[in-house]
Design a protein around this motif. Structure first.
Motif, mmCIF file in Angstrom:
data_model
loop_
_atom_site.group_PDB
_atom_site.id
_atom_site.type_symbol
_atom_site.label_atom_id
_atom_site.label_comp_id
_atom_site.label_asym_id
_atom_site.label_seq_id
_atom_site.Cartn_x
_atom_site.Cartn_y
_atom_site.Cartn_z
ATOM 1 N N LEU A 1 -0.612 -0.737 8.857
ATOM 2 C CA LEU A 1 -0.477 -1.695 7.756
ATOM 3 C C LEU A 1 0.914 -2.317 7.764
ATOM 4 O O LEU A 1 1.914 -1.615 7.906
ATOM 5 N N PRO A 2 1.008 -3.629 7.567
ATOM 6 C CA PRO A 2 2.315 -4.287 7.626
ATOM 7 C C PRO A 2 3.183 -4.074 6.394
ATOM 8 O O PRO A 2 4.393 -4.310 6.442
ATOM 9 N N ASN A 3 2.589 -3.623 5.286
ATOM 10 C CA ASN A 3 3.346 -3.522 4.035
ATOM 11 C C ASN A 3 3.045 -2.185 3.353
ATOM 12 O O ASN A 3 2.701 -2.139 2.176
ATOM 13 N N ALA A 4 3.191 -1.113 4.126
ATOM 14 C CA ALA A 4 2.828 0.214 3.618
ATOM 15 C C ALA A 4 4.049 1.114 3.501
ATOM 16 O O ALA A 4 4.987 1.035 4.298
ATOM 17 N N THR A 5 3.998 1.980 2.501
ATOM 18 C CA THR A 5 4.943 3.082 2.354
ATOM 19 C C THR A 5 4.177 4.371 2.583
ATOM 20 O O THR A 5 3.129 4.588 1.959
ATOM 21 N N TYR A 6 4.675 5.213 3.484
ATOM 22 C CA TYR A 6 3.993 6.473 3.761
ATOM 23 C C TYR A 6 4.719 7.617 3.075
ATOM 24 O O TYR A 6 5.942 7.749 3.171
ATOM 25 N N LEU A 7 3.954 8.438 2.377
ATOM 26 C CA LEU A 7 4.492 9.611 1.702
ATOM 27 C C LEU A 7 3.634 10.809 2.080
ATOM 28 O O LEU A 7 2.426 10.812 1.833
ATOM 29 N N GLU A 8 4.253 11.815 2.694
ATOM 30 C CA GLU A 8 3.527 13.035 3.040
ATOM 31 C C GLU A 8 4.037 14.174 2.170
ATOM 32 O O GLU A 8 5.235 14.466 2.152
ATOM 33 N N LEU A 9 3.123 14.807 1.458
ATOM 34 C CA LEU A 9 3.487 15.892 0.558
ATOM 35 C C LEU A 9 3.335 17.226 1.285
ATOM 36 O O LEU A 9 2.239 17.561 1.751
ATOM 37 N N PRO A 10 4.409 17.997 1.385
ATOM 38 C CA PRO A 10 4.358 19.258 2.138
ATOM 39 C C PRO A 10 3.572 20.338 1.407
ATOM 40 O O PRO A 10 3.533 20.385 0.175
ATOM 41 N N GLY A 11 2.936 21.192 2.194
ATOM 42 C CA GLY A 11 2.295 22.378 1.647
ATOM 43 C C GLY A 11 0.969 22.157 0.954
ATOM 44 O O GLY A 11 0.404 23.105 0.402
ATOM 45 N N LEU A 12 0.435 20.933 0.985
ATOM 46 C CA LEU A 12 -0.801 20.637 0.268
ATOM 47 C C LEU A 12 -1.953 20.396 1.233
ATOM 48 O O LEU A 12 -1.757 19.966 2.369
ATOM 49 N N GLY A 13 -3.173 20.674 0.747
ATOM 50 C CA GLY A 13 -4.377 20.452 1.527
ATOM 51 C C GLY A 13 -5.125 19.218 1.065
ATOM 52 O O GLY A 13 -4.652 18.448 0.219
ATOM 53 N N CYS B 1 0.842 -1.202 0.000
ATOM 54 C CA CYS B 1 0.000 0.000 0.000
ATOM 55 C C CYS B 1 0.874 1.247 0.000
ATOM 56 O O CYS B 1 1.867 1.313 0.729
ATOM 57 N N LEU B 2 0.484 2.200 -0.810
ATOM 58 C CA LEU B 2 1.039 3.546 -0.734
ATOM 59 C C LEU B 2 0.035 4.396 0.025
ATOM 60 O O LEU B 2 -1.106 4.555 -0.416
ATOM 61 N N VAL B 3 0.439 4.912 1.168
ATOM 62 C CA VAL B 3 -0.422 5.800 1.952
ATOM 63 C C VAL B 3 0.123 7.209 1.799
ATOM 64 O O VAL B 3 1.276 7.475 2.139
#
Length: 226
Positions: free
Chosen positions: A188-200, A165-167
């Motif tokens: 989630l056991p198999n997740a990649t977390y990506l947080e995009l700065p400056g976005l709503g 999963c891409l979260v």
């Protein structure tokens, strides 16, 4: 997004949930039935409530879902969300006299401060208010409210979702909040977390050039075109 995936060779189905019963389990059952009819495993992409549906459908479908991209998702309701839902419920009962309040809440929960400080942008969003923050259709609002009211503490259950999963969270999301997306990624056991700065919260629409490339890259890795 649909056009980009079609251009890459994917077959794309857009799901709009209209079950007779709109608690979250009924909605997920509809998606699961659709997935079961596919000859090959699928990938799921969902945003906001759609992401919550996608993660539960992936959990239910098991190996029939190869991967899932979950944008601005959540695995529980928090107190701020309950306040927002009560506000939207109230707005659904009023008339045109509440349009300015609907617009204000819609803008504040969808877009980051730099967009809200842009007069041309705010004027434009106001000019198309009926398309996104106007008087809601009663049935549409009922389905959404029923889903939210029944979708409570699910983080522990989501630990059973093994598919990649891409979260994706958005730093300035004041609707579902990046912290709640991070909670799902942690569960989630198999997740990649990506947080995009400056976005709503509305980043998939307002900033597609930043949101969709990492989603397409994730799909290409875990669900390549055949």
């Amino acid at each position: 997004m649909r056009e980009a995936l079609l251009a890459s060779g994917y077959r794309v189905t857009t799901f709009e949930h209209r079950p007779q019963h709109s608690d979250w389990r009924s909605v997920v059952a509809c998606v699961d039935a659709f997935i079961a009819r596919r000859a090959e495993p699928v990938a799921l992409v969902g945003w906001s409530q759609g992401a919550a549906i996608a993660q539960e459908a992936a959990l239910a479908a098991g190996e029939r879902v190869q991967c899932a991209a979950l944008l601005a998702t959540y695995g529980r309701q928090n107190e701020m969300d309950r306040i927002l839902q009560r506000s939207w419920d109230r707005f659904s009962l009023g008339g045109a006299d509440l349009d300015s309040l609907r617009l204000a809440l819609g803008l504040l929960t969808a877009f980051p401060p730099d967009r809200l400080a842009d007069d041309e942008f705010v004027l434009f969003m106001g000019s198309i208010q009926p398309e996104w923050a106007g008087m809601p259709d009663a049935e549409t609002r009922r389905r959404s409210a029923d889903f939210i009211a029944t979708y409570q503490e699910r983080l522990q259950s989501l630990a059973g979702l093994d598919s990649p999963c891409l979260v994706m969270g958005y730093e300035l999301d004041t609707d579902t909040f990046a912290a709640r997306a991070q909670e799902v990624a942690d569960a989630l056991p198999n997740a990649t977390y990506l947080e995009l700065p400056g976005l709503g919260h509305a980043a998939p629409i307002s900033d597609p050039d930043r949101v969709w490339p990492p989603v397409v890259a994730f799909l290409a890795e875990h669900h390549p075109v055949r």
